[in-house]
Design a protein around this motif. Structure first.
Motif, PDB file in Angstrom:
ATOM      1  N   SER A 166       3.809  19.906  86.131  1.00 33.39           N
ATOM      2  CA  SER A 166       2.996  18.800  86.611  1.00 33.39           C
ATOM      3  C   SER A 166       2.665  17.806  85.501  1.00 33.39           C
ATOM      4  O   SER A 166       2.668  18.139  84.314  1.00 33.39           O
ATOM      5  CB  SER A 166       1.692  19.335  87.208  1.00 33.39           C
ATOM      6  N   THR A 167       2.360  16.577  85.909  1.00 32.14           N
ATOM      7  CA  THR A 167       1.925  15.573  84.947  1.00 32.14           C
ATOM      8  C   THR A 167       0.618  16.000  84.284  1.00 32.14           C
ATOM      9  O   THR A 167       0.350  15.624  83.140  1.00 32.14           O
ATOM     10  CB  THR A 167       1.737  14.219  85.636  1.00 32.14           C
ATOM     11  N   ARG A 168      -0.194  16.797  84.991  1.00 29.51           N
ATOM     12  CA  ARG A 168      -1.450  17.281  84.407  1.00 29.51           C
ATOM     13  C   ARG A 168      -1.175  18.131  83.182  1.00 29.51           C
ATOM     14  O   ARG A 168      -1.857  18.003  82.159  1.00 29.51           O
ATOM     15  CB  ARG A 168      -2.232  18.094  85.443  1.00 29.51           C
ATOM     16  N   LEU A 169      -0.159  19.010  83.271  1.00 28.14           N
ATOM     17  CA  LEU A 169       0.180  19.851  82.128  1.00 28.14           C
ATOM     18  C   LEU A 169       0.648  19.006  80.949  1.00 28.14           C
ATOM     19  O   LEU A 169       0.255  19.246  79.809  1.00 28.14           O
ATOM     20  CB  LEU A 169       1.269  20.849  82.525  1.00 28.14           C
ATOM     21  N   CYS A 170       1.481  17.996  81.220  1.00 31.26           N
ATOM     22  CA  CYS A 170       1.951  17.128  80.140  1.00 31.26           C
ATOM     23  C   CYS A 170       0.780  16.409  79.476  1.00 31.26           C
ATOM     24  O   CYS A 170       0.739  16.265  78.247  1.00 31.26           O
ATOM     25  CB  CYS A 170       2.957  16.115  80.684  1.00 31.26           C
ATOM     26  N   SER A 175      -3.125  15.962  74.912  1.00 29.48           N
ATOM     27  CA  SER A 175      -4.478  15.995  74.358  1.00 29.48           C
ATOM     28  C   SER A 175      -4.601  17.066  73.270  1.00 29.48           C
ATOM     29  O   SER A 175      -5.355  16.916  72.307  1.00 29.48           O
ATOM     30  CB  SER A 175      -5.498  16.251  75.470  1.00 29.48           C
ATOM     31  N   TRP A 176      -3.855  18.148  73.421  1.00 23.46           N
ATOM     32  CA  TRP A 176      -3.852  19.196  72.384  1.00 23.46           C
ATOM     33  C   TRP A 176      -3.225  18.671  71.104  1.00 23.46           C
ATOM     34  O   TRP A 176      -3.704  18.905  69.991  1.00 23.46           O
ATOM     35  CB  TRP A 176      -3.062  20.404  72.892  1.00 23.46           C
ATOM     36  N   ILE A 177      -2.113  17.942  71.240  1.00 21.11           N
ATOM     37  CA  ILE A 177      -1.391  17.464  70.067  1.00 21.11           C
ATOM     38  C   ILE A 177      -2.162  16.353  69.366  1.00 21.11           C
ATOM     39  O   ILE A 177      -2.197  16.266  68.148  1.00 21.11           O
ATOM     40  CB  ILE A 177       0.013  16.963  70.483  1.00 21.11           C
ATOM     41  N   ARG A 178      -2.791  15.501  70.145  1.00 23.05           N
ATOM     42  CA  ARG A 178      -3.510  14.367  69.580  1.00 23.05           C
ATOM     43  C   ARG A 178      -5.014  14.575  69.772  1.00 23.05           C
ATOM     44  O   ARG A 178      -5.636  13.959  70.628  1.00 23.05           O
ATOM     45  CB  ARG A 178      -3.065  13.087  70.285  1.00 23.05           C
ATOM     46  N   LYS A 179      -5.600  15.453  69.001  1.00 24.89           N
ATOM     47  CA  LYS A 179      -7.036  15.652  69.050  1.00 24.89           C
ATOM     48  C   LYS A 179      -7.751  14.452  68.433  1.00 24.89           C
ATOM     49  O   LYS A 179      -7.189  13.760  67.591  1.00 24.89           O
ATOM     50  CB  LYS A 179      -7.417  16.935  68.296  1.00 24.89           C
ATOM     51  N   PRO A 180      -8.998  14.190  68.844  1.00 22.24           N
ATOM     52  CA  PRO A 180      -9.741  13.066  68.267  1.00 22.24           C
ATOM     53  C   PRO A 180      -9.810  13.176  66.748  1.00 22.24           C
ATOM     54  O   PRO A 180     -10.125  14.225  66.192  1.00 22.24           O
ATOM     55  CB  PRO A 180     -11.129  13.210  68.907  1.00 22.24           C
ATOM     56  N   GLY A 181      -9.501  12.061  66.087  1.00 20.15           N
ATOM     57  CA  GLY A 181      -9.579  12.033  64.632  1.00 20.15           C
ATOM     58  C   GLY A 181      -8.346  12.560  63.929  1.00 20.15           C
ATOM     59  O   GLY A 181      -8.247  12.481  62.710  1.00 20.15           O
ATOM     60  N   GLN A 202      -1.355  27.812  82.418  1.00 16.40           N
ATOM     61  CA  GLN A 202      -0.778  28.385  83.637  1.00 16.40           C
ATOM     62  C   GLN A 202       0.651  27.888  83.891  1.00 16.40           C
ATOM     63  O   GLN A 202       0.946  27.280  84.912  1.00 16.40           O
ATOM     64  CB  GLN A 202      -1.657  28.071  84.839  1.00 16.40           C
ATOM     65  N   ILE A 203       1.546  28.133  82.909  1.00 14.03           N
ATOM     66  CA  ILE A 203       2.973  27.863  83.145  1.00 14.03           C
ATOM     67  C   ILE A 203       3.539  29.105  83.813  1.00 14.03           C
ATOM     68  O   ILE A 203       4.225  29.914  83.200  1.00 14.03           O
ATOM     69  CB  ILE A 203       3.708  27.556  81.825  1.00 14.03           C
ATOM     70  N   ALA A 216      10.915  23.045  73.796  1.00 11.54           N
ATOM     71  CA  ALA A 216      11.800  22.152  73.046  1.00 11.54           C
ATOM     72  C   ALA A 216      11.897  20.792  73.730  1.00 11.54           C
ATOM     73  O   ALA A 216      11.886  19.749  73.084  1.00 11.54           O
ATOM     74  CB  ALA A 216      13.189  22.783  72.915  1.00 11.54           C
ATOM     75  N   SER A 217      11.967  20.796  75.077  1.00 13.94           N
ATOM     76  CA  SER A 217      12.093  19.548  75.810  1.00 13.94           C
ATOM     77  C   SER A 217      10.841  18.698  75.659  1.00 13.94           C
ATOM     78  O   SER A 217      10.916  17.489  75.469  1.00 13.94           O
ATOM     79  CB  SER A 217      12.360  19.830  77.297  1.00 13.94           C
ATOM     80  N   LEU A 218       9.674  19.332  75.741  1.00 15.67           N
ATOM     81  CA  LEU A 218       8.432  18.587  75.580  1.00 15.67           C
ATOM     82  C   LEU A 218       8.309  18.022  74.178  1.00 15.67           C
ATOM     83  O   LEU A 218       7.779  16.935  73.978  1.00 15.67           O
ATOM     84  CB  LEU A 218       7.226  19.475  75.906  1.00 15.67           C
ATOM     85  N   SER A 219       8.810  18.761  73.205  1.00 14.94           N
ATOM     86  CA  SER A 219       8.797  18.253  71.831  1.00 14.94           C
ATOM     87  C   SER A 219       9.588  16.962  71.744  1.00 14.94           C
ATOM     88  O   SER A 219       9.136  15.980  71.158  1.00 14.94           O
ATOM     89  CB  SER A 219       9.388  19.305  70.887  1.00 14.94           C
ATOM     90  N   ARG A 220      10.756  16.955  72.357  1.00 14.31           N
ATOM     91  CA  ARG A 220      11.556  15.735  72.335  1.00 14.31           C
ATOM     92  C   ARG A 220      10.891  14.645  73.156  1.00 14.31           C
ATOM     93  O   ARG A 220      10.913  13.476  72.799  1.00 14.31           O
ATOM     94  CB  ARG A 220      12.959  16.017  72.874  1.00 14.31           C
ATOM     95  N   LEU A 221      10.274  15.041  74.277  1.00 11.83           N
ATOM     96  CA  LEU A 221       9.654  14.068  75.161  1.00 11.83           C
ATOM     97  C   LEU A 221       8.587  13.274  74.427  1.00 11.83           C
ATOM     98  O   LEU A 221       8.561  12.053  74.466  1.00 11.83           O
ATOM     99  CB  LEU A 221       9.038  14.779  76.367  1.00 11.83           C
TER     100      LEU A 221
END
Length: 408
Positions: A166-170, A175-181, A202-203, A216-221
């Motif tokens: 889902s787009t929610r998971l992406c 948000s995990w990768i780009r935490k505030p600050g 919940q994957i 790996a795909s999300l990393s490239r995405l």
């Protein structure tokens, strides 16, 4: 479908002499039958009509009601489906792929599935699992479409991550990768940490091995979607420092309506380039950046120049020559099946690696997919005027030649 009449091998790209620009004058249309040219001209002209693109799904529903499923399906197969789709069965896809291979083109199989946020049916776990099965079948099909190993390179496939999750998971992963600050650079360590938390997200439709492919795909995405020169530069440099492979599909412009809608909803500035000239400049800068990265990093950096714009293609081939990037190296070109054939065929005959995106499947699966792609790429369809002109000229030439040969 392309019918091979004869194959013309260009001497462009020869090791002797300087760089010679390719000629996109429609000469390669000799490789097509008259019926194919006529269909292409009519379909491209229809696709350039904005109301047809905007209301395509509604018009499709009305045609089924008025004509019935059989007549409506026959019309679509003879027109839009026949122009842009490889076929429905494995044998039909295989035939299309082998014809492309004969012309020096490579297949980019496209599975016509994706999430529809407003659809309860096309957003659940069962639907994601079905999509995963379809994609694995595509992998199996890619192994069997060629009877012998292809001298023109590998068969690739493309998919949308929102067909698997889902787009929610992406968004949560983002948000995990780009935490505030945190630094704006993509952190492989932070990405790994986010992926390790996948159990909390919940994957549930993926097993351990499949989840690694998703990671790996999300990393490239997250690297590819950055659409500004500065963000692309930071991502490329971060991958270089981390010793990671870096791949980019560089697209001139798509999803414009969606981007503007999101910006309006969030009350943020319109992210789209203000005009055509600004778009050209931005694309050229990003293209130059990635070609330089390829020349420095070699096989650790891959680029697909996904553009129907002749100026961008000319610029890419010229810079490849200047930087010493081989024609069959880590840079390739990508266009849609049924569009921009005068560019694709010229590139392929000159020895460049060029892929045609070929969706496949039933009418019910592919037509809605094609309509959504057309809505996302209106500018490409409306800008295909030169191709229409070249098609018309070739048809006129054939009619005149036939008239001269007719007995008096």
């Amino acid at each position: 479908m392309l019918r091979t009449c004869r194959v013309l091998r260009s001497q462009a790209g020869s090791s002797t002499g300087g760089w010679q620009p390719l000629s996109f004058d429609g000469g390669a249309f000799h490789l097509k039958g008259t019926g194919e040219l006529t269909r292409a001209l009519l379909v491209l002209r229809l696709c350039a009509w904005p109301p047809l693109v905007t209301h395509g799904l509604v018009l499709q529903a009305w045609s089924q009601r008025l004509l019935g499923s059989r007549l409506s399906g026959a019309f679509l197969r003879a027109s839009f489906y026949g122009q842009f789709v490889a076929g429905e069965t494995a044998e039909e896809v295989k035939g299309c792929v082998q014809q492309l291979q004969t012309l020096g083109l490579r297949p980019l199989l496209a599975v016509p599935i994706e999430e529809e946020p407003d659809s309860a049916v096309k957003a659940g776990e069962a639907w994601y699992e079905g999509n995963l099965s379809a994609m694995l079948r595509c992998v199996d099909m890619s192994r069997g479409v060629l009877e012998t190993p292809s001298p023109t390179g590998n068969i690739l496939m493309q998919l949308k991550m929102t067909a698997l999750t889902s787009t929610r998971l992406c968004k949560e992963l983002t948000s995990w990768i780009r935490k505030p600050g945190a630094s704006l650079e993509l952190s492989p360590e932070r990405l790994a940490e986010a992926m390790d938390s996948g159990q909390d997200l919940q994957i549930s439709c993926l097993n351990a091995q499949q989840n690694q492919h998703l990671q790996a795909s999300l990393s490239r995405l997250h690297r590819v979607v950055q659409d500004t020169h500065e963000r692309l530069r930071r991502a490329a440099e971060a991958a270089d420092r981390a010793g990671r492979a870096f791949g980019v599909k560089l697209v001139r412009g798509a999803y414009l309506d969606k981007e503007r809608e999101v910006a309006r909803h969030q009350g943020t500035e319109d992210p789209i380039q203000p005009n055509y000239e600004a778009t050209n400049q931005s694309y050229s800068r990003c293209l130059e950046l990635m070609l330089t990265q390829v020349s420095h990093r070699g096989p650790m950096c891959h680029l697909m120049v996904a553009s129907h714009n002749e100026e961008s293609v000319h610029h890419a081939t010229k810079r490849m020559w200047d930087l010493g990037i081989p024609l069959d190296g880590p840079v390739c070109f990508g266009q849609l099946l049924g569009m921009c054939d005068h560019v694709s065929l010229a590139l392929g005959q000159a020895g460049y690696a060029v892929y045609k995106s070929i969706p496949y499947g039933s009418l019910e699966e592919v037509i809605p997919y094609l309509i959504r792609r057309a809505q996302e790429n209106r500018s490409v369809l409306q800008g295909a005027r030169k191709e229409q002109t070249l098609l018309g000229q070739e048809l006129k030439r054939r009619l005149l030649r036939r008239g001269l040969r007719a007995p008096h």
